[in-house]
Design a protein around this motif. Structure first.
Motif, PDB file in Angstrom:
ATOM      1  N   ASP A  66      -6.572   3.210   0.403  1.00  0.00           N
ATOM      2  CA  ASP A  66      -6.694   2.393   1.604  1.00  0.00           C
ATOM      3  C   ASP A  66      -6.245   0.983   1.272  1.00  0.00           C
ATOM      4  O   ASP A  66      -6.325   0.547   0.119  1.00  0.00           O
ATOM      5  CB  ASP A  66      -8.141   2.379   2.097  1.00  0.00           C
ATOM      6  N   LYS A  67      -5.745   0.274   2.257  1.00  0.00           N
ATOM      7  CA  LYS A  67      -5.292  -1.109   2.046  1.00  0.00           C
ATOM      8  C   LYS A  67      -6.488  -2.026   1.831  1.00  0.00           C
ATOM      9  O   LYS A  67      -7.593  -1.776   2.314  1.00  0.00           O
ATOM     10  CB  LYS A  67      -4.490  -1.571   3.257  1.00  0.00           C
ATOM     11  N   THR A 105       0.800  -1.241   0.000  1.00  0.00           N
ATOM     12  CA  THR A 105       0.000   0.000   0.000  1.00  0.00           C
ATOM     13  C   THR A 105       0.826   1.282   0.000  1.00  0.00           C
ATOM     14  O   THR A 105       0.602   2.156  -0.853  1.00  0.00           O
ATOM     15  CB  THR A 105      -0.983  -0.013   1.184  1.00  0.00           C
ATOM     16  N   LYS A 120     -10.263   5.291  -1.314  1.00  0.00           N
ATOM     17  CA  LYS A 120     -11.213   5.371  -0.212  1.00  0.00           C
ATOM     18  C   LYS A 120     -12.578   5.827  -0.728  1.00  0.00           C
ATOM     19  O   LYS A 120     -12.669   6.582  -1.698  1.00  0.00           O
ATOM     20  CB  LYS A 120     -10.703   6.351   0.843  1.00  0.00           C
TER      21      LYS A 120
END
Length: 342
Positions: free
Chosen positions: A166-167, A96, A181
């Motif tokens: 985001d991961k 990420t 996101k």
């Protein structure tokens, strides 16, 4: 926003039967583009940096910067993004923080490639159309300062892209994969940020290049008619005009570089307009819309490989230097073979 969604084919509403041949075409295309792009841009940087092409110092400065930016686009977009996706879908770049940083670098390199072309067009506009400003503006020192400031500002402008991802999952305490996101699509400040970036690249540069080229061509045509009248060429004289010949060569280089940029970016610009005006989600594209999108990306990335060929076509001294650079390793190898034999 298409840059964040370009590889999410599994969400598209097209047939897998159609997707397979497209994937094969894209894999081969980007591999060839990477090899050609890295080679020709390195060649352009080496030859232009030597200063033996008979170009003005400020022109050389901008052309070297453009080739460097194009090389970075080939590395970050074609190699680390496209080729990595098709050949190594899960790699170090999938972590990420790494892919977030890669997105920032990719966007910054693309912006620099585009805006350096605008800066070059403006430099040639000033050199040809604004004689009073030419002495102060069209110098290597001014060019370096402008390019450096532009590069820093574009890097700062793209730094927020690091925070939009985001991961997807955590493996051995390491976050993997980058997914935008949900707030990026809904929060007003993120929506405004995305719109601002799209206007800044490519809509505003596209318009500025068209405007600057039109003004430059108009000025040269008017000046040419005036000078021909003053020099008596309108009544059958055959006097050479070094000033107009110099302007003609500058115009050819400007128009070919700018024209190539406009043509190769046109499909991408149209697809962006369709995306924003039609408010169509790229993940909902039909077969034909998806193909149009991919063609836009292919041509846009191709634009990072064309300038060196344009230099060779438009500048005889550049061709001579290119031949010398290409022949040098061949001669070295032949000499080594001869020395070993005797």
């Amino acid at each position: 926003m298409q840059a964040l969604c370009q590889h999410q084919e599994e969400s598209h509403h097209f047939t897998w039967k159609m997707l397979i041949p497209i994937q094969h075409v894209l894999k081969s295309y980007y591999m060839v583009l990477a090899i050609v792009g890295i080679t020709v841009n390195l060649l352009g940087i080496v030859i232009l940096s030597s200063g033996k092409c008979g170009l003005h110092a400020s022109t050389t400065c901008y052309l070297v910067a453009m080739s460097t930016a194009d090389l970075l686009v080939v590395i970050t977009e074609v190699v680390l993004n496209q080729i990595n996706y098709y050949y190594l879908p899960v790699s170090f770049l999938s972590i990420t923080p790494v892919c977030s940083a890669h997105t920032v670098l990719l966007r910054a390199a693309t912006d620099c490639s585009v805006w350096f072309t605008v800066m070059f067009s403006f430099d040639r506009f000033v050199a040809i159309c604004c004689q009073k400003l030419k002495e102060k503006y069209c110098s290597k020192k001014t060019g370096v300062i402008i390019l450096a400031i532009t590069c820093v500002l574009l890097c700062l402008k793209n730094s927020p892209y690091y925070f939009i991802f985001d991961k997807q999952e955590i493996i051995n305490n390491i976050p993997w994969f980058c997914y935008p996101k949900a707030s990026f699509y809904t929060e007003p400040h993120w929506v405004g940020f995305d719109l601002f970036n799209t206007l800044l690249t490519p809509f505003i540069p596209f318009s500025l290049i068209l405007l600057l080229n039109a003004l430059t061509v108009k000025h040269i045509l008017v000046a040419s008619r005036v000078r021909k009248g003053l020099r008596g060429q309108s009544i059958g004289g055959n006097h050479s005009d070094p000033e107009m010949e110099s302007r003609r060569k500058s115009l050819i280089l400007l128009v070919t570089i700018s024209g190539s940029f406009i043509v190769l970016w046109l499909v991408f610009v149209i697809e962006n307009m369709y995306y924003f005006i039609g408010a169509t989600d790229p993940t909902d594209y039909t077969d034909s819309e998806y193909i149009f999108q991919q063609v836009g990306w292919m041509l846009r990335n191709l634009s990072c490989c064309t300038n060196t060929f344009i230099y060779g076509a438009a500048q005889s001294k550049f061709r001579e230097q290119a031949k010398s650079v290409v022949k040098y390793p061949v001669r070295s190898i032949i000499e080594c073979i001869k020395n070993k034999r005797f």
